[in-house]
Scaffold this motif. Sequence first.
Motif, mmCIF file in Angstrom:
data_model
loop_
_atom_site.group_PDB
_atom_site.id
_atom_site.type_symbol
_atom_site.label_atom_id
_atom_site.label_comp_id
_atom_site.label_asym_id
_atom_site.label_seq_id
_atom_site.Cartn_x
_atom_site.Cartn_y
_atom_site.Cartn_z
ATOM 1 N N PRO A 85 39.515 33.750 40.633
ATOM 2 C CA PRO A 85 40.130 34.226 40.981
ATOM 3 C C PRO A 85 40.522 35.482 40.485
ATOM 4 O O PRO A 85 41.171 35.575 39.698
ATOM 5 C CB PRO A 85 41.322 33.611 41.813
ATOM 6 N N HIS A 86 40.586 36.294 41.728
ATOM 7 C CA HIS A 86 41.029 37.856 41.105
ATOM 8 C C HIS A 86 42.585 37.566 40.261
ATOM 9 O O HIS A 86 43.308 37.024 41.016
ATOM 10 C CB HIS A 86 41.181 38.703 42.629
ATOM 11 N N SER A 144 34.657 38.027 39.935
ATOM 12 C CA SER A 144 35.681 38.320 40.243
ATOM 13 C C SER A 144 35.796 39.491 40.276
ATOM 14 O O SER A 144 35.016 40.192 39.966
ATOM 15 C CB SER A 144 37.273 37.920 39.952
ATOM 16 N N ASP A 157 37.724 42.113 39.432
ATOM 17 C CA ASP A 157 38.457 42.154 38.524
ATOM 18 C C ASP A 157 38.434 43.698 37.925
ATOM 19 O O ASP A 157 38.556 44.863 37.801
ATOM 20 C CB ASP A 157 39.600 41.992 37.827
#
Length: 345
Positions: A77-78, A99, A101
Motif C-alpha cells: 500500500p501507499h 504503489s 510512493d
Amino acid sequence: MVRVAIAGASGYTGFELLRILSRHPQVTVTTVTSRAHTGQAVADVYPALRGHCPLIFQNTTAEVLTAEADLVFTALPHQAAMGIVPDLLSRGVKVVDLSADFRFRDPRVYEAWYQEHTAPDLLSETVYGLPELYRDAIARARLVGNPGCYPTSILLAAAPLVKRRLVDPRTIIADSKSGVSGAGRGLSLATHFCEVHDGFKAYKVAEHRHTPEIEQELSALAGEQLHISFTPHLVPMTRGILSTVYAQLRPGVTGEEVDAAYRDLYGTERFLRLCPPGRFPSTLQVRGTNYCDLAWKVDPRTDRIVVVSVIDNLTRGASGQAVCNMNLMMGLDEACGLEAAPWMP
C-alpha cells in the motif's frame, strides 16, 4: 537467471506478478511476503497457482528479502512502500514499486494528494515506468515508480497528440471506466457484489489521486503546466480499463497528421496495437496481457480528436508493466514472459 522477491504478494497485483513470473524463462521468484497470510502456501491462498508456485508467504525483514534477490517488486500500500524501499536499495537490489510512493518528481505534489513523504531524496533519481516514453532511463535505473492503471491508459492515448503539439493540451478530457479489481482484494461495501452488479457509476469526480500523475507526465510532454478533467467510472466487470480521451485540435491540423503521430511514436512498439481505421477496441481483446490497444477518430464537426484506449488494469496497468520494467532494468528483452495471447471467452 534473475532472482526476484515480491513484498506484498497476496493482493491482486501480487497474484498477477506470480502468474506472469511463473512462466518467465529468465526469472526465479525466491521470496514472497504477506502479513495477513504468513506461513500459508501461495497455492492455498491462490489455488490457481497450484503447481506453479511452491513458495510460502513470509513476514520478514529487508535483510532476508534481499538475501537471494537481484530485484524486489514492492506491491505494498501507499506509505508502506516508502518505508521499506530505502532499506532495500541500500542493500544493493533494484526496486520496481507498484504503489504511488515513487511516481512523483515533486514531493509536495505527492503530499498534497496522499500523505507526508518519508523518502523524498529518492524522488530525484526515480524513473517513471512507462516504457514507451522512458525506456532508456528505465534501463539505467535502480528504482522505478510503476505507473497507475488509469494514467497508463490515458497517457498512452494522449502522448502522441501532446508530443506533436497537435491539440490544445488545456482542452484534454479523460473519461475512464474500470473493472472492480482495480479497487484491490480488500473487502469494501463499495465493491460488494450486490453494490456493483448491474450498476454503473462515476466516483471520486474531480478528486481522483491519479489526476496529478497524469498531469505531471502530460505537462512534461507539453513543456507547460497542465490541468485536465478526469472522471473515473466503476463498471460491473472484473478487470479492464477503457479510457476515452478528447481534445481540441489546433487550427489547421489534419487527420493525416494525427495518423502519422500515432504511427511514428507507436509503430514499432511491442505492446501498443493500433486498430485498423474504423475499428475501436474492447477490453476483452487485451485481457490478461500487457497490450494497450488504441483507436482514434477526428470529428470534423467539432475539430476534436477522440481516442479510445483499452488495457487490462492488473496486467498493463500494474504487474505486466512492472515485469516489462524489470526486464529493461535487468538487461533482458522487454517482452520476455509477456507475449502470451489475450484470454477470450
